[in-house]
Structure formats: C-alpha cells, structure tokens
Design a protein around this motif. Structure first.
Motif, short mmCIF file in Angstrom:
data_model
loop_
_atom_site.label_atom_id
_atom_site.label_comp_id
_atom_site.label_asym_id
_atom_site.label_seq_id
_atom_site.Cartn_x
_atom_site.Cartn_y
_atom_site.Cartn_z
N UNK A 30 4.03 5.97 -0.45
CA UNK A 30 2.62 5.46 -0.70
C UNK A 30 1.47 6.14 -0.33
N UNK A 31 0.60 6.37 -1.25
CA UNK A 31 -0.72 7.07 -0.97
C UNK A 31 -1.67 6.22 -1.40
N UNK A 32 -2.50 6.07 -0.45
CA UNK A 32 -3.63 5.17 -0.55
C UNK A 32 -4.83 5.47 0.25
N UNK A 33 -5.96 4.97 -0.16
CA UNK A 33 -7.32 4.95 0.50
C UNK A 33 -8.40 4.31 0.09
N UNK A 34 -9.53 4.29 0.92
CA UNK A 34 -10.58 3.41 0.24
C UNK A 34 -11.18 2.53 1.34
N UNK A 35 -12.47 2.28 1.31
CA UNK A 35 -12.93 1.53 2.41
C UNK A 35 -12.73 0.18 2.25
N UNK A 36 -12.02 -0.51 1.17
CA UNK A 36 -11.56 -1.83 0.87
C UNK A 36 -10.52 -2.40 1.90
N UNK A 37 -9.59 -1.07 2.24
CA UNK A 37 -8.69 -1.27 3.59
C UNK A 37 -9.39 -1.74 4.80
N UNK A 38 -10.66 -1.55 5.16
CA UNK A 38 -11.23 -1.81 6.52
C UNK A 38 -11.09 -3.42 6.77
N UNK B 170 1.77 -6.09 1.19
CA UNK B 170 3.04 -6.72 1.75
C UNK B 170 4.30 -6.16 0.54
N UNK B 171 3.85 -6.27 -0.65
CA UNK B 171 4.89 -5.65 -1.56
C UNK B 171 5.39 -4.54 -1.37
N UNK B 172 4.58 -3.46 -0.87
CA UNK B 172 5.05 -2.01 -0.47
C UNK B 172 5.73 -1.94 0.68
N UNK B 173 5.44 -3.03 1.64
CA UNK B 173 6.10 -3.01 2.73
C UNK B 173 7.57 -3.51 2.64
N UNK B 174 7.82 -4.28 1.57
CA UNK B 174 9.22 -4.76 1.24
C UNK B 174 9.92 -3.54 0.32
N UNK B 175 9.23 -2.86 -0.08
CA UNK B 175 10.11 -1.87 -0.88
C UNK B 175 10.32 -0.80 0.41
N UNK B 176 9.55 -0.38 1.21
CA UNK B 176 9.69 0.52 2.40
C UNK B 176 10.92 0.19 3.10
N UNK C 261 -13.45 -1.42 -2.42
CA UNK C 261 -13.86 -2.76 -2.05
C UNK C 261 -12.66 -3.76 -1.38
N UNK C 262 -12.80 -4.89 -0.91
CA UNK C 262 -11.82 -5.66 -0.62
C UNK C 262 -11.80 -6.62 -1.66
N UNK C 263 -10.37 -7.38 -1.30
CA UNK C 263 -9.90 -8.23 -1.99
C UNK C 263 -8.43 -8.64 -1.81
N UNK C 264 -8.16 -9.74 -2.59
CA UNK C 264 -6.85 -10.35 -2.15
C UNK C 264 -5.65 -9.23 -2.77
N UNK C 265 -6.01 -8.40 -3.74
CA UNK C 265 -5.08 -7.63 -4.35
C UNK C 265 -4.44 -6.86 -3.16
N UNK C 266 -5.55 -6.36 -2.17
CA UNK C 266 -4.91 -5.46 -1.38
C UNK C 266 -3.98 -5.91 -0.45
N UNK C 267 -4.04 -7.22 -0.05
CA UNK C 267 -2.90 -7.74 0.75
C UNK C 267 -1.82 -8.00 -0.04
#
Length: 282
Positions: free
Chosen positions: A242-250, A223-229, A213-219
């Motif tokens: 980074x391996x991620x998945x889930x409908x929350x990202x929609x 952002x955090x992983x973008x910086x690490x990248x 599910x969606x939420x502020x944590x996803x954003x």
C-alpha cells in the motif's frame, strides 16, 4: 531497522500537484482551434451598431457560425434549454433548427448581443480561450485523482520489472496460479489492484491513494487494507503493498497506525524517493 510511525507520518506531503495539474493548455488551445473559423465569423459582429441586422445577415450567409455560440456561454453541448415568460425552447447549435428570429431572441436574452455590440471584448478568439481555461479548471479533480497513480507508476517503471495496471484478483489467480480466496472472501467479492508487479520470486498487489483532506473514507480505507494485509500474509508467493500519502491522514492517524503495525509494505512518497521499490522488488 524498524520504522517509527510518528516519524514516518511527518514526511507526508500536503500536495502532489504537478505543474500541469492546474490547466491543460494543450487541450485549451485544441478546443479553441476547433471552432476558430466560426469564432472569427462571429467576431465580425464586435462593435456592430446594428447587431441584430448584422447577425441575421451573417447567419443567412454562414449558418455554421452557430456552432461557436455555446462556447461563448461556457457550454460544451450543442443543445441549450431556456425558458422565460414566453415559454420554453430547446435550442440546437450543431444545425439550424430554429428560426433566425428565435436565434436573435436567444442572443439578446443571454446577453451575447450586448457583449458583442458594446465592445466589452475586442477578440472573440481570446475570449473563447479564456472560457476554455475556466472550463478546464473543472477537470482538476480528474487530473488530481490520477496524479498519485502516475507517480507510483513512474517509480515502478524505474525498477524494470513486469507490471500491470488495474488487475483483478481472478486475473492474477489465472495468470500465476496464486490462490487469493482469503482476500476475496472465497470469490464472493470483486477486488482489483491498482498495480501488480511480477518478479521472479513473487507477485505484488499494490494499492495507492493520496488524501489531501480528512474524511470518513480514510478510516474505511485503512481498516480495509489492514484486513487485506492480515489475510495475505499466509499466501505463498504474494505480497500486499500500500502506497499512500497526504495531509488528510494527520486527523486519521490512529487507523493508519493500526495498518502500519501489521503491514510491512506500507509506503509513502518519501519512501519511494528513497528507493523502497528497488529494495522490495530485488
């Protein structure tokens, strides 16, 4: 061949729940077996016409049956606190600390005497098994939190490479002499990767998560992983994955897309199924 973000996002899963996610029946049966003797003692009270007297006789002869009482109320603790107009009492069930009259009062006020006497149930063991099923459903959150990690680990294992779980940056630096100060802000922050894979040529720091599910944590995560990248691109002998998945990202697709554009090693479950790790670690 470059990937198209919108096509990649379409392959995200709504759920990764395994068959064992819903109820851990082995745990349920184990918990019920642990108090089987005490439950069978209390089972003798089912349908009793003189429930209070019979309970008193049972308790005098087999005080150990107290141990099973909290389970009848779906409570795992040996202490239960209760209060009413007569005052407050902290009941103990791992040892006989209250008087028999107090325990009888507890059984009456909680409705357990009524449960036993009026044949609402026929088998306390079956009843406790059902209670344990209900209690175990509360563990789904913990099981769900590990499902993605377990799934990613299964694909890492298939590659046959050396890997480590929950490894801190400091440990990586010391073990393979890699300087990761750009990721840790010169050592001022603590960072730990879910997995670290070591190949002859490179060390891979892997983060993984699943958001149903969606939420502020996803954003914040994106952002955090973008910086690490970005910070890890210039670290010789190291790659961030980074391996991620889930409908929350929609609903948080824009932040994810920003990371997608700068992180080459961003994968989902479909990528792993298609052999992403095998290609990456070869």
């Amino acid at each position: 061949m470059s990937r198209i973000f919108s096509d990649w996002l379409k392959t995200f899963r709504n759920s990764i729940n395994s068959y064992s996610y819903y109820i851990d029946f082995k745990k349920v049966y184990r918990q019920a077996e642990n108090i089987k003797l005490e439950i069978n003692l209390l089972n003798s009270l089912v349908g009793s016409r003189e429930i209070e007297e019979d309970f008193e006789k049972l308790l005098r002869k087999y005080p150990e049956c107290l141990k099973a009482i909290p389970f009848l109320l779906a409570v795992r603790q040996n202490k239960i606190f209760c209060q009413d107009e007569k005052g407050a009492t902290s009941f103990r069930f791992d040892q006989e600390t209250q008087s028999i009259q107090q325990y009888k009062y507890f059984m009456k006020k909680t409705g357990l005497f009524d449960l036993l006497q009026n044949h609402i149930i026929s088998s306390l063991y079956d009843y406790v098994t059902g209670v344990e099923v209900g209690l175990d459903s509360n563990g789904r959150k913990n099981r769900g939190g590990h499902q993605m990690e377990d799934l990613v680990e299964s694909y890492i294992k298939k590659t046959g490479h050396e890997y480590y779980k929950e490894m801190e940056l400091k440990a990586i630096e010391e073990k393979w002499k890699i300087r990761l100060s750009s990721i840790s802000a010169d050592g001022t922050t603590t960072k730990r990767f879910d997995f670290v894979v070591k190949t002859p040529e490179k060390t891979f720091g892997i983060e993984t998560n699943f958001y149903a599910s969606a939420g502020s944590k996803l954003n914040e995560t994106a952002r955090s992983y973008k910086m690490i990248a970005q910070e890890s691109k210039n670290i010789e002998g190291f790659s961030f994955v980074w391996v991620t998945d889930g409908a929350g990202w929609f609903k948080a697709r824009h932040n994810l897309e920003e990371t997608f554009n700068v992180l080459e090693n961003l994968y989902n479950i479909k990528d792993m199924e298609d052999g992403a790790f095998k290609k990456l670690f070869s």
